[in-house]
Design an enzyme around this catalytic site. Structure first.
Site, PDB file in Angstrom:
ATOM      1  N   HIS A 144     -31.168  11.065 -26.259  1.00 36.76           N
ATOM      2  CA  HIS A 144     -30.072  11.058 -25.291  1.00 36.76           C
ATOM      3  C   HIS A 144     -28.803  10.455 -25.879  1.00 36.76           C
ATOM      4  CE1 HIS A 144     -28.170  11.178 -21.400  1.00 36.76           C
ATOM      5  NE2 HIS A 144     -27.957   9.878 -21.413  1.00 36.76           N
ATOM      6  N   ASP A 183     -19.987  16.348 -18.871  1.00 40.73           N
ATOM      7  CA  ASP A 183     -19.399  15.038 -18.604  1.00 40.73           C
ATOM      8  C   ASP A 183     -18.758  14.519 -19.885  1.00 40.73           C
ATOM      9  OD1 ASP A 183     -21.511  13.956 -20.180  1.00 40.73           O
ATOM     10  OD2 ASP A 183     -22.771  13.819 -18.399  1.00 40.73           O
ATOM     11  N   LYS A 207     -16.336  13.967 -14.433  1.00 42.68           N
ATOM     12  CA  LYS A 207     -17.122  13.683 -13.234  1.00 42.68           C
ATOM     13  C   LYS A 207     -17.417  12.199 -13.150  1.00 42.68           C
ATOM     14  CE  LYS A 207     -21.574  13.451 -15.122  1.00 42.68           C
ATOM     15  NZ  LYS A 207     -22.631  12.521 -14.791  1.00 42.68           N
ATOM     16  N   ARG A 209     -20.376   9.488 -11.431  1.00 43.50           N
ATOM     17  CA  ARG A 209     -21.714   9.389 -10.840  1.00 43.50           C
ATOM     18  C   ARG A 209     -21.723   8.270  -9.797  1.00 43.50           C
ATOM     19  NH1 ARG A 209     -26.273  11.401 -12.773  1.00 43.50           N
ATOM     20  NH2 ARG A 209     -25.382  11.705 -14.850  1.00 43.50           N
ATOM     21  N   ASP A 233     -26.064  20.481 -22.633  1.00 41.21           N
ATOM     22  CA  ASP A 233     -26.472  19.099 -22.373  1.00 41.21           C
ATOM     23  C   ASP A 233     -27.782  18.850 -23.105  1.00 41.21           C
ATOM     24  OD1 ASP A 233     -26.267  16.551 -21.384  1.00 41.21           O
ATOM     25  OD2 ASP A 233     -26.181  17.141 -19.276  1.00 41.21           O
ATOM     26  N   ASP A 237     -32.427  17.449 -15.664  1.00 42.71           N
ATOM     27  CA  ASP A 237     -33.405  16.698 -14.866  1.00 42.71           C
ATOM     28  C   ASP A 237     -33.473  17.315 -13.468  1.00 42.71           C
ATOM     29  OD1 ASP A 237     -35.111  14.878 -13.725  1.00 42.71           O
ATOM     30  OD2 ASP A 237     -33.929  13.111 -14.190  1.00 42.71           O
ATOM     31  N   THR A 238     -32.752  16.783 -12.512  1.00 41.67           N
ATOM     32  CA  THR A 238     -32.761  17.366 -11.170  1.00 41.67           C
ATOM     33  C   THR A 238     -31.857  18.589 -11.066  1.00 41.67           C
ATOM     34  OG1 THR A 238     -30.944  15.957 -10.411  1.00 41.67           O
ATOM     35  CG2 THR A 238     -33.191  15.100 -10.137  1.00 41.67           C
ATOM     36  N   GLY A 240     -28.609  18.473 -10.853  1.00 38.36           N
ATOM     37  CA  GLY A 240     -27.378  18.181 -10.126  1.00 38.36           C
ATOM     38  C   GLY A 240     -26.136  18.283 -10.985  1.00 38.36           C
ATOM     39  N   THR A 241     -26.167  17.676 -12.171  1.00 39.10           N
ATOM     40  CA  THR A 241     -25.001  17.676 -13.052  1.00 39.10           C
ATOM     41  C   THR A 241     -24.660  19.080 -13.513  1.00 39.10           C
ATOM     42  OG1 THR A 241     -25.418  15.424 -13.837  1.00 39.10           O
ATOM     43  CG2 THR A 241     -24.099  16.832 -15.256  1.00 39.10           C
TER      44      THR A 241
END
Length: 327
Positions: A144, A183, A207, A209, A233, A237-238, A240-241
């Site tokens: 990451h 981002d 953006k 968070r 990216d 994960d979810t 959302g981004t």
């Protein structure tokens, strides 16, 4: 990697002392890596006792061998990590010459710094735990953040999934490409990706968070109108981004949006978000984390990184350069 390259490995590599061991997190990827190198996985017994404790036993001698343990620390994260450390300990107690943890996806990587008081830097803690378990080297993919390499007090080789993603995108004959970072923190990754995509232009989504797993996109910095926007990216994960970014790019006039990420974490509600109509032309990920059949959707494309990981393992074993794979 070509079939000829794999054959060269099979013919030139001293495979007697090279051993591959798979954990339970991604056995299919481990089998593909074994096939590329041309050797069989070492059989392992891995089970859970009634109270939840894990048990691992290596089923053949690895004394004096160069052992590579293949285990992404994906969900269930704590079980995957604990199993990896138990495998490391078992290999060291079995007198392996060197043990390398091959971690296609490194869990807890997002906890790489303190963002508020009284928080843990869990990525550093995880690195400490792995080192304490006795591992000699780590081979990780698309961490990451780059500083995680420095969290290990042992050699840590960092490889990238971008060549696999770019090779696939190059077959699609895309035009008017703009590479987009979802981002500000991902700008360096997106810039490197854009350079490899024939120096394509770069755009950034600014953006903020508001809370964990919640992202609010504000504006696009750069021109995306009538272009093919590639959102890049390290993980989804979810969703959302990446989905908020895609919605904004569509509003700004992008003619198509393609999402690319190395790690398909896909926590709920990722499936429903990513599979929405008229959002993505394609969602391209790798198999660093196994994607269950139930989470496949029409736009999803999963690419294998087995050959790349197999090549890296071979180079570590032969004490050859890994960085030259990405020049």
């Amino acid at each position: 990697m070509t079939a000829a390259t794999a054959q060269n490995i099979k013919s030139s590599l001293n495979t007697d002392r090279l051993k591959l061991i798979s954990g339970t997190s991604n056995p299919i990827l481990a089998k593909e890596i074994s096939s590329y190198i041309g050797i069989e996985d070492v059989p392992v017994v891995s089970k859970r006792f009634a109270d939840g404790e894990l048990y691992v036993q290596i089923q053949q001698s690895i004394r004096g061998c160069d052992v590579f343990l293949i285990q992404p620390t994906c969900a269930p994260v704590n079980d995957s990590l604990m199993e990896l450390m138990i495998m490391v300990d078992a290999c060291k107690r079995a007198s392996a010459r060197q043990v390398t943890a091959v971690i296609p996806y490194f869990g807890y990587a997002r906890a790489d710094r303190k963002t508020a008081g009284r928080e843990s830097i869990t990525a550093k803690l995880t690195a400490n735990l792995l080192v304490s378990s006795g591992v000699d080297r780590v081979l990780a993919m698309d961490l990451h953040s780059a500083q995680i390499q420095g969290y290990f007090d042992i050699p840590c080789d960092h490889i990238y999934g971008s060549p696999v993603l770019i090779d696939y995108l190059s077959t699609k004959n895309l035009d008017e490409i703009v590479v987009v970072s979802p981002d500000v923190g991902g700008v360096a990754r997106a810039r490197a990706f854009a350079k490899q995509m024939k120096d394509s232009p770069l755009a950034i989504i600014d953006k903020r968070r508001a809370a964990h797993n919640v992202a609010q996109s504000l504006t696009v910095i750069g021109d995306v109108a009538n272009k093919t926007a590639i959102l890049i990216d390290d993980m989804i994960d979810t969703g959302g981004t990446i989905c908020a970014g895609a919605e904004l790019l569509r509003k700004e006039g992008a003619k198509r949006v393609i999402a690319c990420a190395s790690h398909a974490v896909f926590s709920p509600p990722a499936y429903s978000r990513l599979s929405a109509d008229d959002l993505f032309e394609e969602v391209v990920v790798t198999n660093s984390i196994p994607v269950p059949t139930s989470q496949y959707f029409e736009q999803l494309k999963v690419l294998s990184v087995a050959n790349m990981l197999g090549e890296a393992i071979w180079r570590v074993h032969e004490e050859s350069s890994i960085s030259s794979m990405f020049r």
